[in-house]
Design a protein around this motif. Structure first.
Motif, PDB file in Angstrom:
ATOM      1  N   VAL A  30     -30.942 -53.697 -72.986  1.00 38.99           N
ATOM      2  CA  VAL A  30     -31.131 -55.081 -73.423  1.00 38.99           C
ATOM      3  C   VAL A  30     -31.948 -55.787 -72.347  1.00 38.99           C
ATOM      4  O   VAL A  30     -31.481 -55.979 -71.221  1.00 38.99           O
ATOM      5  CB  VAL A  30     -29.788 -55.799 -73.639  1.00 38.99           C
ATOM      6  N   LEU A  31     -33.181 -56.130 -72.689  1.00 41.96           N
ATOM      7  CA  LEU A  31     -34.122 -56.723 -71.737  1.00 41.96           C
ATOM      8  C   LEU A  31     -34.264 -58.217 -72.002  1.00 41.96           C
ATOM      9  O   LEU A  31     -34.612 -58.635 -73.111  1.00 41.96           O
ATOM     10  CB  LEU A  31     -35.480 -56.038 -71.867  1.00 41.96           C
ATOM     11  N   LEU A  32     -33.995 -59.013 -70.976  1.00 40.37           N
ATOM     12  CA  LEU A  32     -34.153 -60.458 -71.082  1.00 40.37           C
ATOM     13  C   LEU A  32     -35.269 -60.895 -70.137  1.00 40.37           C
ATOM     14  O   LEU A  32     -35.193 -60.665 -68.930  1.00 40.37           O
ATOM     15  CB  LEU A  32     -32.855 -61.177 -70.743  1.00 40.37           C
ATOM     16  N   SER A  33     -36.283 -61.536 -70.703  1.00 40.03           N
ATOM     17  CA  SER A  33     -37.414 -61.975 -69.884  1.00 40.03           C
ATOM     18  C   SER A  33     -38.011 -63.250 -70.469  1.00 40.03           C
ATOM     19  O   SER A  33     -37.804 -63.563 -71.645  1.00 40.03           O
ATOM     20  CB  SER A  33     -38.483 -60.880 -69.816  1.00 40.03           C
ATOM     21  N   ASP A  34     -38.759 -63.958 -69.627  1.00 37.26           N
ATOM     22  CA  ASP A  34     -39.395 -65.186 -70.101  1.00 37.26           C
ATOM     23  C   ASP A  34     -40.915 -65.140 -69.975  1.00 37.26           C
ATOM     24  O   ASP A  34     -41.603 -66.074 -70.358  1.00 37.26           O
ATOM     25  CB  ASP A  34     -38.871 -66.395 -69.312  1.00 37.26           C
ATOM     26  N   GLY A  35     -41.446 -64.054 -69.408  1.00 32.00           N
ATOM     27  CA  GLY A  35     -42.882 -64.082 -69.154  1.00 32.00           C
ATOM     28  C   GLY A  35     -43.560 -62.745 -69.291  1.00 32.00           C
ATOM     29  O   GLY A  35     -42.932 -61.709 -69.512  1.00 32.00           O
ATOM     30  N   LYS A  36     -44.853 -62.786 -69.158  1.00 34.26           N
ATOM     31  CA  LYS A  36     -45.678 -61.596 -69.294  1.00 34.26           C
ATOM     32  C   LYS A  36     -45.636 -60.764 -68.020  1.00 34.26           C
ATOM     33  O   LYS A  36     -45.539 -61.288 -66.920  1.00 34.26           O
ATOM     34  CB  LYS A  36     -47.124 -62.020 -69.586  1.00 34.26           C
ATOM     35  N   GLU A  37     -45.727 -59.447 -68.181  1.00 27.91           N
ATOM     36  CA  GLU A  37     -45.767 -58.551 -67.033  1.00 27.91           C
ATOM     37  C   GLU A  37     -47.024 -58.823 -66.196  1.00 27.91           C
ATOM     38  O   GLU A  37     -48.116 -58.964 -66.731  1.00 27.91           O
ATOM     39  CB  GLU A  37     -45.770 -57.094 -67.529  1.00 27.91           C
ATOM     40  N   THR A  38     -46.828 -58.897 -64.885  1.00 29.07           N
ATOM     41  CA  THR A  38     -47.970 -59.122 -63.986  1.00 29.07           C
ATOM     42  C   THR A  38     -48.249 -57.916 -63.098  1.00 29.07           C
ATOM     43  O   THR A  38     -49.324 -57.829 -62.505  1.00 29.07           O
ATOM     44  CB  THR A  38     -47.716 -60.349 -63.094  1.00 29.07           C
ATOM     45  N   VAL A  39     -47.290 -57.010 -62.986  1.00 27.01           N
ATOM     46  CA  VAL A  39     -47.450 -55.802 -62.163  1.00 27.01           C
ATOM     47  C   VAL A  39     -46.984 -54.594 -62.966  1.00 27.01           C
ATOM     48  O   VAL A  39     -45.802 -54.481 -63.266  1.00 27.01           O
ATOM     49  CB  VAL A  39     -46.633 -55.895 -60.861  1.00 27.01           C
ATOM     50  N   PRO A  40     -47.911 -53.706 -63.369  1.00 26.24           N
ATOM     51  CA  PRO A  40     -49.372 -53.757 -63.228  1.00 26.24           C
ATOM     52  C   PRO A  40     -49.981 -54.744 -64.216  1.00 26.24           C
ATOM     53  O   PRO A  40     -49.260 -55.304 -65.057  1.00 26.24           O
ATOM     54  CB  PRO A  40     -49.780 -52.312 -63.554  1.00 26.24           C
ATOM     55  N   THR A 100     -35.263 -56.573 -76.909  1.00 26.78           N
ATOM     56  CA  THR A 100     -35.833 -57.569 -76.005  1.00 26.78           C
ATOM     57  C   THR A 100     -35.467 -58.975 -76.462  1.00 26.78           C
ATOM     58  O   THR A 100     -35.411 -59.255 -77.662  1.00 26.78           O
ATOM     59  CB  THR A 100     -37.361 -57.436 -75.934  1.00 26.78           C
ATOM     60  N   ILE A 101     -35.221 -59.835 -75.486  1.00 28.87           N
ATOM     61  CA  ILE A 101     -34.909 -61.234 -75.753  1.00 28.87           C
ATOM     62  C   ILE A 101     -35.933 -62.089 -75.030  1.00 28.87           C
ATOM     63  O   ILE A 101     -36.002 -62.089 -73.793  1.00 28.87           O
ATOM     64  CB  ILE A 101     -33.493 -61.607 -75.280  1.00 28.87           C
ATOM     65  N   SER A 102     -36.726 -62.807 -75.796  1.00 28.14           N
ATOM     66  CA  SER A 102     -37.701 -63.724 -75.232  1.00 28.14           C
ATOM     67  C   SER A 102     -36.992 -65.055 -74.984  1.00 28.14           C
ATOM     68  O   SER A 102     -36.594 -65.742 -75.922  1.00 28.14           O
ATOM     69  CB  SER A 102     -38.865 -63.895 -76.214  1.00 28.14           C
ATOM     70  N   PHE A 103     -36.844 -65.429 -73.703  1.00 28.18           N
ATOM     71  CA  PHE A 103     -35.968 -66.541 -73.345  1.00 28.18           C
ATOM     72  C   PHE A 103     -36.755 -67.675 -72.705  1.00 28.18           C
ATOM     73  O   PHE A 103     -37.438 -67.483 -71.701  1.00 28.18           O
ATOM     74  CB  PHE A 103     -34.899 -66.025 -72.379  1.00 28.18           C
ATOM     75  N   GLY A 104     -36.652 -68.864 -73.293  1.00 30.35           N
ATOM     76  CA  GLY A 104     -37.348 -70.032 -72.774  1.00 30.35           C
ATOM     77  C   GLY A 104     -38.173 -70.681 -73.873  1.00 30.35           C
ATOM     78  O   GLY A 104     -38.013 -70.386 -75.056  1.00 30.35           O
ATOM     79  N   THR A 105     -39.051 -71.589 -73.485  1.00 29.22           N
ATOM     80  CA  THR A 105     -39.896 -72.300 -74.451  1.00 29.22           C
ATOM     81  C   THR A 105     -41.360 -72.202 -74.026  1.00 29.22           C
ATOM     82  O   THR A 105     -41.682 -71.844 -72.890  1.00 29.22           O
ATOM     83  CB  THR A 105     -39.500 -73.784 -74.542  1.00 29.22           C
ATOM     84  N   MET A 106     -42.240 -72.588 -74.950  1.00 25.54           N
ATOM     85  CA  MET A 106     -43.668 -72.560 -74.642  1.00 25.54           C
ATOM     86  C   MET A 106     -44.054 -73.654 -73.657  1.00 25.54           C
ATOM     87  O   MET A 106     -45.082 -73.574 -72.999  1.00 25.54           O
ATOM     88  CB  MET A 106     -44.475 -72.716 -75.935  1.00 25.54           C
ATOM     89  N   VAL A 127     -43.280 -68.829 -72.576  1.00 26.11           N
ATOM     90  CA  VAL A 127     -42.685 -67.546 -72.954  1.00 26.11           C
ATOM     91  C   VAL A 127     -43.745 -66.655 -73.603  1.00 26.11           C
ATOM     92  O   VAL A 127     -44.590 -67.127 -74.356  1.00 26.11           O
ATOM     93  CB  VAL A 127     -41.508 -67.784 -73.936  1.00 26.11           C
ATOM     94  N   ASP A 128     -43.698 -65.377 -73.283  1.00 18.25           N
ATOM     95  CA  ASP A 128     -44.651 -64.414 -73.842  1.00 18.25           C
ATOM     96  C   ASP A 128     -43.922 -63.553 -74.883  1.00 18.25           C
ATOM     97  O   ASP A 128     -43.330 -62.523 -74.560  1.00 18.25           O
ATOM     98  CB  ASP A 128     -45.230 -63.542 -72.733  1.00 18.25           C
ATOM     99  N   ASP A 129     -43.959 -64.002 -76.144  1.00 19.47           N
ATOM    100  CA  ASP A 129     -43.276 -63.276 -77.213  1.00 19.47           C
ATOM    101  C   ASP A 129     -43.977 -61.968 -77.561  1.00 19.47           C
ATOM    102  O   ASP A 129     -43.322 -60.974 -77.879  1.00 19.47           O
ATOM    103  CB  ASP A 129     -43.194 -64.136 -78.487  1.00 19.47           C
ATOM    104  N   ALA A 130     -45.288 -61.973 -77.521  1.00 19.57           N
ATOM    105  CA  ALA A 130     -46.059 -60.840 -78.041  1.00 19.57           C
ATOM    106  C   ALA A 130     -45.718 -59.533 -77.325  1.00 19.57           C
ATOM    107  O   ALA A 130     -45.472 -58.510 -77.962  1.00 19.57           O
ATOM    108  CB  ALA A 130     -47.550 -61.135 -77.930  1.00 19.57           C
TER     109      ALA A 130
END
Length: 324
Positions: free
Chosen positions: A196-206, A231-237, A252-255
Protein backbone atom coordinates in the motif's frame (compact mmCIF):
# COMPACT_ATOMS: atom_id res chain seq x y z
CA UNK A 1 -26.93 -27.96 -8.30
CA UNK A 2 -23.36 -26.68 -8.28
CA UNK A 3 -24.20 -24.67 -5.15
CA UNK A 4 -25.18 -27.82 -3.22
CA UNK A 5 -22.68 -30.09 -1.46
CA UNK A 6 -25.11 -33.05 -1.24
CA UNK A 7 -27.72 -32.56 -3.96
CA UNK A 8 -29.03 -36.12 -3.65
CA UNK A 9 -30.88 -35.09 -0.50
CA UNK A 10 -33.22 -33.17 -2.79
CA UNK A 11 -34.78 -36.53 -3.71
CA UNK A 12 -36.57 -36.27 -0.37
CA UNK A 13 -38.64 -33.53 -2.00
CA UNK A 14 -40.34 -36.30 -3.99
CA UNK A 15 -41.46 -37.90 -0.74
CA UNK A 16 -42.75 -34.53 0.50
CA UNK A 17 -44.65 -34.09 -2.78
CA UNK A 18 -46.07 -37.60 -2.40
CA UNK A 19 -47.27 -36.73 1.12
CA UNK A 20 -48.99 -33.63 -0.24
CA UNK A 21 -50.59 -35.76 -2.95
CA UNK A 22 -51.82 -38.30 -0.41
CA UNK A 23 -53.36 -35.50 1.65
CA UNK A 24 -55.25 -34.15 -1.37
CA UNK A 25 -56.41 -37.69 -2.25
CA UNK A 26 -57.68 -38.32 1.29
CA UNK A 27 -59.61 -35.05 1.28
CA UNK A 28 -61.32 -35.95 -1.97
CA UNK A 29 -62.00 -39.48 -0.75
CA UNK A 30 -63.71 -38.10 2.33
CA UNK A 31 -65.93 -35.92 0.18
CA UNK A 32 -66.97 -38.89 -1.97
CA UNK A 33 -67.71 -41.02 1.08
CA UNK A 34 -69.83 -38.26 2.56
CA UNK A 35 -72.06 -38.28 -0.51
CA UNK A 36 -72.98 -41.92 0.21
CA UNK A 37 -75.05 -40.91 3.20
CA UNK A 38 -78.72 -41.02 2.31
CA UNK A 39 -79.82 -38.99 5.29
CA UNK A 40 -79.13 -35.32 4.43
CA UNK A 41 -79.39 -34.32 8.07
CA UNK A 42 -76.59 -36.73 8.92
CA UNK A 43 -74.63 -35.54 5.87
CA UNK A 44 -74.81 -31.93 7.02
CA UNK A 45 -73.53 -32.94 10.43
CA UNK A 46 -70.68 -35.11 9.15
CA UNK A 47 -69.65 -33.09 6.11
CA UNK A 48 -71.19 -29.63 6.25
CA UNK A 49 -71.25 -27.68 3.00
CA UNK A 50 -69.42 -24.69 4.45
CA UNK A 51 -66.19 -25.92 5.96
CA UNK A 52 -63.43 -23.71 7.32
CA UNK A 53 -61.25 -22.80 4.30
CA UNK A 54 -58.26 -22.35 6.64
CA UNK A 55 -58.23 -26.03 7.60
CA UNK A 56 -55.61 -26.73 4.93
CA UNK A 57 -53.21 -24.03 6.17
CA UNK A 58 -51.37 -26.25 8.71
CA UNK A 59 -50.59 -28.99 6.20
CA UNK A 60 -49.53 -26.39 3.61
CA UNK A 61 -47.13 -24.84 6.13
CA UNK A 62 -45.81 -28.26 7.04
CA UNK A 63 -45.17 -29.16 3.38
CA UNK A 64 -43.24 -25.92 2.82
CA UNK A 65 -41.29 -26.50 6.06
CA UNK A 66 -40.32 -30.00 4.93
CA UNK A 67 -39.17 -28.65 1.57
CA UNK A 68 -37.02 -26.02 3.27
CA UNK A 69 -35.49 -28.65 5.55
CA UNK A 70 -34.80 -30.82 2.51
CA UNK A 71 -32.86 -27.96 0.92
CA UNK A 72 -30.93 -27.54 4.18
CA UNK A 73 -29.98 -31.23 4.10
CA UNK A 74 -28.67 -30.84 0.54
CA UNK A 75 -25.94 -28.51 1.84
CA UNK A 76 -26.47 -25.17 0.07
CA UNK A 77 -23.21 -23.29 -0.39
CA UNK A 78 -22.55 -19.54 -0.50
CA UNK A 79 -19.59 -17.20 -0.84
CA UNK A 80 -18.80 -15.19 2.26
CA UNK A 81 -16.00 -13.01 3.52
CA UNK A 82 -14.00 -14.48 6.38
CA UNK A 83 -10.94 -13.06 8.16
CA UNK A 84 -7.66 -14.14 6.64
CA UNK A 85 -5.47 -16.24 8.86
CA UNK A 86 -2.33 -14.96 7.17
CA UNK A 87 -1.33 -12.21 4.76
CA UNK A 88 1.48 -9.68 4.41
CA UNK A 89 0.97 -5.95 3.99
CA UNK A 90 3.70 -3.34 3.63
CA UNK A 91 2.79 0.30 4.06
CA UNK A 92 5.10 2.45 1.91
CA UNK A 93 4.87 6.10 2.93
CA UNK A 94 6.26 9.13 1.14
CA UNK A 95 8.16 11.39 3.57
CA UNK A 96 9.42 13.95 1.06
CA UNK A 97 9.19 17.58 2.15
CA UNK A 98 6.07 18.14 0.05
CA UNK A 99 4.25 16.09 2.70
CA UNK A 100 4.57 19.13 4.97
CA UNK A 101 1.87 20.94 2.96
CA UNK A 102 -1.11 22.01 5.03
CA UNK A 103 -3.82 21.65 2.38
CA UNK A 104 -4.82 18.56 4.40
CA UNK A 105 -5.19 19.53 8.05
CA UNK A 106 -3.09 19.69 10.12
CA UNK A 107 -0.59 18.69 7.42
CA UNK A 108 -0.26 15.91 4.89
CA UNK A 109 2.30 14.02 6.95
CA UNK A 110 0.37 14.34 10.22
CA UNK A 111 -2.83 13.13 8.57
CA UNK A 112 -0.92 10.28 6.92
CA UNK A 113 0.51 9.23 10.27
CA UNK A 114 -2.91 9.27 11.92
CA UNK A 115 -4.49 7.20 9.17
CA UNK A 116 -1.62 4.70 9.13
CA UNK A 117 -2.03 4.11 12.86
CA UNK A 118 -5.77 3.68 12.45
CA UNK A 119 -5.14 1.19 9.66
CA UNK A 120 -2.75 -0.76 11.91
CA UNK A 121 -5.28 -0.74 14.74
CA UNK A 122 -8.11 -2.15 12.66
CA UNK A 123 -6.23 -4.58 10.42
CA UNK A 124 -7.21 -8.21 11.00
CA UNK A 125 -5.13 -9.97 13.66
CA UNK A 126 -2.57 -12.41 12.31
CA UNK A 127 -1.71 -10.35 9.24
CA UNK A 128 1.95 -9.41 8.98
CA UNK A 129 2.27 -5.63 8.74
CA UNK A 130 5.42 -3.70 7.89
CA UNK A 131 6.35 -0.08 7.24
CA UNK A 132 8.74 1.45 4.69
CA UNK A 133 9.34 5.18 4.35
CA UNK A 134 11.05 6.90 1.46
CA UNK A 135 12.26 10.29 0.32
CA UNK A 136 15.56 10.32 -1.61
CA UNK A 137 16.20 6.79 -0.32
CA UNK A 138 14.04 4.10 1.26
CA UNK A 139 14.17 2.93 4.88
CA UNK A 140 12.54 -0.18 6.31
CA UNK A 141 11.21 0.98 9.64
CA UNK A 142 9.29 -2.20 10.51
CA UNK A 143 9.77 -5.63 8.96
CA UNK A 144 6.51 -7.54 8.45
CA UNK A 145 5.20 -8.73 11.80
CA UNK A 146 1.82 -9.61 13.33
CA UNK A 147 2.63 -7.07 16.08
CA UNK A 148 0.84 -4.06 14.61
CA UNK A 149 1.87 -1.80 17.49
CA UNK A 150 5.39 -1.72 16.02
CA UNK A 151 4.05 -0.01 12.89
CA UNK A 152 2.06 2.48 14.97
CA UNK A 153 5.14 3.38 16.99
CA UNK A 154 7.29 3.79 13.88
CA UNK A 155 4.64 5.90 12.10
CA UNK A 156 4.87 8.46 14.89
CA UNK A 157 8.59 8.87 14.24
CA UNK A 158 8.52 9.59 10.50
CA UNK A 159 10.97 12.32 9.48
CA UNK A 160 10.75 14.41 6.29
CA UNK A 161 13.65 14.58 3.85
CA UNK A 162 14.54 15.82 0.35
CA UNK A 163 13.62 14.21 -2.99
CA UNK A 164 11.15 11.45 -3.88
CA UNK A 165 12.40 7.99 -4.85
CA UNK A 166 9.14 6.09 -5.21
CA UNK A 167 10.78 3.15 -6.97
CA UNK A 168 13.17 2.63 -4.06
CA UNK A 169 10.25 2.48 -1.66
CA UNK A 170 8.50 -0.21 -3.73
CA UNK A 171 11.72 -2.23 -4.19
CA UNK A 172 12.33 -2.14 -0.41
CA UNK A 173 8.81 -3.42 0.26
CA UNK A 174 9.24 -6.24 -2.28
CA UNK A 175 12.50 -7.26 -0.62
CA UNK A 176 10.84 -7.42 2.79
CA UNK A 177 8.05 -9.62 1.44
CA UNK A 178 10.53 -11.93 -0.30
CA UNK A 179 12.56 -12.28 2.90
CA UNK A 180 9.46 -13.20 4.90
CA UNK A 181 8.32 -15.66 2.24
CA UNK A 182 11.68 -17.43 2.42
CA UNK A 183 11.30 -17.80 6.19
CA UNK A 184 7.77 -19.15 5.75
CA UNK A 185 8.88 -21.88 3.36
CA UNK A 186 9.12 -20.31 -0.07
CA UNK A 187 6.70 -18.68 -2.48
CA UNK A 188 4.36 -21.68 -2.66
CA UNK A 189 3.77 -21.67 1.09
CA UNK A 190 3.77 -17.88 1.39
CA UNK A 191 0.58 -15.98 2.26
CA UNK A 192 -0.83 -13.40 -0.14
CA UNK A 193 0.94 -10.04 -0.05
CA UNK A 194 0.03 -6.46 -0.83
CA UNK A 195 1.91 -3.16 -0.92
CA UNK A 196 0.00 0.00 0.00
CA UNK A 197 1.79 3.10 -1.30
CA UNK A 198 0.83 6.55 -0.04
CA UNK A 199 2.35 9.52 -1.83
CA UNK A 200 1.54 13.09 -2.76
CA UNK A 201 3.99 13.81 -5.54
CA UNK A 202 5.84 12.75 -8.62
CA UNK A 203 9.02 10.70 -8.44
CA UNK A 204 12.13 12.88 -8.72
CA UNK A 205 14.84 10.22 -8.30
CA UNK A 206 15.43 8.95 -10.96
CA UNK A 207 13.92 11.43 -13.39
CA UNK A 208 12.52 8.62 -15.57
CA UNK A 209 10.22 6.10 -13.84
CA UNK A 210 11.25 3.47 -16.41
CA UNK A 211 14.89 3.58 -15.29
CA UNK A 212 16.20 0.42 -13.57
CA UNK A 213 15.35 1.83 -10.12
CA UNK A 214 12.32 3.82 -11.25
CA UNK A 215 8.74 3.52 -10.00
CA UNK A 216 7.35 1.85 -13.14
CA UNK A 217 10.20 -0.67 -13.18
CA UNK A 218 9.49 -1.44 -9.52
CA UNK A 219 5.79 -1.86 -10.34
CA UNK A 220 6.65 -4.37 -13.06
CA UNK A 221 8.82 -6.26 -10.58
CA UNK A 222 5.91 -6.31 -8.13
CA UNK A 223 3.64 -7.76 -10.82
CA UNK A 224 6.27 -10.40 -11.60
CA UNK A 225 6.28 -11.35 -7.91
CA UNK A 226 2.46 -11.30 -7.83
CA UNK A 227 2.40 -8.48 -5.29
CA UNK A 228 -0.25 -5.86 -6.20
CA UNK A 229 0.62 -2.28 -5.32
CA UNK A 230 -2.38 -0.24 -4.26
CA UNK A 231 -1.58 3.47 -4.52
CA UNK A 232 -3.18 6.36 -2.66
CA UNK A 233 -2.79 9.82 -4.12
CA UNK A 234 -2.93 12.04 -1.03
CA UNK A 235 -3.40 15.81 -1.01
CA UNK A 236 -4.86 18.43 -3.35
CA UNK A 237 -3.83 20.16 -6.55
CA UNK A 238 -3.51 23.45 -4.66
CA UNK A 239 -1.01 22.30 -2.04
CA UNK A 240 2.06 24.41 -1.28
CA UNK A 241 5.02 24.19 1.10
CA UNK A 242 7.13 26.94 2.63
CA UNK A 243 10.74 26.63 1.53
CA UNK A 244 12.87 29.43 2.99
CA UNK A 245 9.98 31.87 2.85
CA UNK A 246 8.77 30.93 -0.62
CA UNK A 247 5.48 29.10 -1.19
CA UNK A 248 6.32 26.29 -3.59
CA UNK A 249 3.43 24.50 -5.32
CA UNK A 250 3.28 20.74 -4.60
CA UNK A 251 0.25 19.46 -6.52
CA UNK A 252 -0.70 15.80 -6.25
CA UNK A 253 0.49 13.65 -9.15
CA UNK A 254 -2.37 11.23 -9.86
CA UNK A 255 -1.12 10.04 -13.24
CA UNK A 256 2.06 8.28 -12.12
CA UNK A 257 0.44 6.71 -9.06
CA UNK A 258 -2.42 5.42 -11.19
CA UNK A 259 0.12 3.95 -13.62
CA UNK A 260 1.97 2.18 -10.80
CA UNK A 261 -1.28 0.56 -9.66
CA UNK A 262 -2.24 -0.44 -13.20
CA UNK A 263 1.15 -1.98 -13.97
CA UNK A 264 1.31 -3.99 -10.75
CA UNK A 265 -2.31 -5.14 -10.77
CA UNK A 266 -3.31 -3.08 -7.76
CA UNK A 267 -5.92 -0.38 -7.20
CA UNK A 268 -5.63 3.40 -7.39
CA UNK A 269 -7.31 5.70 -4.86
CA UNK A 270 -7.44 9.43 -4.30
CA UNK A 271 -7.78 11.13 -0.93
CA UNK A 272 -7.93 14.88 -0.45
CA UNK A 273 -8.61 14.82 3.29
CA UNK A 274 -8.03 12.69 6.37
CA UNK A 275 -11.63 11.43 6.26
CA UNK A 276 -11.23 10.33 2.65
CA UNK A 277 -7.92 8.69 3.46
CA UNK A 278 -9.51 6.77 6.33
CA UNK A 279 -12.28 5.55 4.01
CA UNK A 280 -9.68 4.33 1.52
CA UNK A 281 -7.89 2.42 4.27
CA UNK A 282 -11.19 0.93 5.44
CA UNK A 283 -11.78 -0.45 1.95
CA UNK A 284 -8.25 -1.81 1.81
CA UNK A 285 -8.75 -3.48 5.19
CA UNK A 286 -11.76 -5.35 3.81
CA UNK A 287 -9.87 -6.33 0.66
CA UNK A 288 -6.70 -7.37 2.46
CA UNK A 289 -7.94 -8.65 5.79
CA UNK A 290 -10.75 -10.80 4.44
CA UNK A 291 -11.01 -13.44 1.77
CA UNK A 292 -13.98 -14.92 -0.03
CA UNK A 293 -14.61 -18.55 0.75
CA UNK A 294 -17.40 -20.87 -0.27
CA UNK A 295 -18.95 -22.53 2.75
CA UNK A 296 -22.10 -24.05 4.19
CA UNK A 297 -25.17 -21.85 3.98
CA UNK A 298 -27.79 -24.26 5.32
CA UNK A 299 -28.48 -22.35 8.51
CA UNK A 300 -31.06 -19.90 7.03
CA UNK A 301 -32.94 -22.80 5.40
CA UNK A 302 -32.83 -24.79 8.63
CA UNK A 303 -34.13 -21.88 10.69
CA UNK A 304 -36.91 -21.10 8.22
CA UNK A 305 -37.96 -24.74 7.98
CA UNK A 306 -38.01 -25.23 11.75
CA UNK A 307 -40.00 -22.04 12.36
CA UNK A 308 -42.55 -23.01 9.71
CA UNK A 309 -42.90 -26.49 11.22
CA UNK A 310 -43.60 -24.93 14.62
CA UNK A 311 -46.06 -22.51 13.02
CA UNK A 312 -47.78 -25.43 11.26
CA UNK A 313 -48.24 -27.24 14.56
CA UNK A 314 -49.60 -24.10 16.22
CA UNK A 315 -52.00 -23.43 13.33
CA UNK A 316 -53.25 -27.04 13.46
CA UNK A 317 -54.07 -26.71 17.15
CA UNK A 318 -55.83 -23.38 16.71
CA UNK A 319 -57.71 -24.10 13.48
CA UNK A 320 -58.31 -27.85 13.51
CA UNK A 321 -57.98 -28.54 17.24
CA UNK A 322 -55.44 -31.23 16.51
CA UNK A 323 -51.96 -31.68 15.14
CA UNK A 324 -51.67 -32.20 11.37
Amino acid sequence: MSNLSSPWWLLLALIVAALAGVYVYIQRLRARRALRFANLEVLNRVAPVKRNPLRHVPIALLVVALLLLTVALSGPQADRKVPRNKATVILVMDVSRSMNATDVAPSRIKAAQASAKKFADELTEGINLGLVSYAGTASTLVSPTPDHTATKTAADKLQLADKTATGEGIFAAIQQIQTLNTVLGGDKAAPPARIVLLSDGKETVPDNPNNPRGAFTAARKAKEEKIPVSTISFGTMGGTVDLEGDQVPVPVDDASLRQIANISGGEFFTAASLDELNRVYEKLQKDIGYETRRGDNSRPWLIAGTLLAILAAFAALVINRRLP
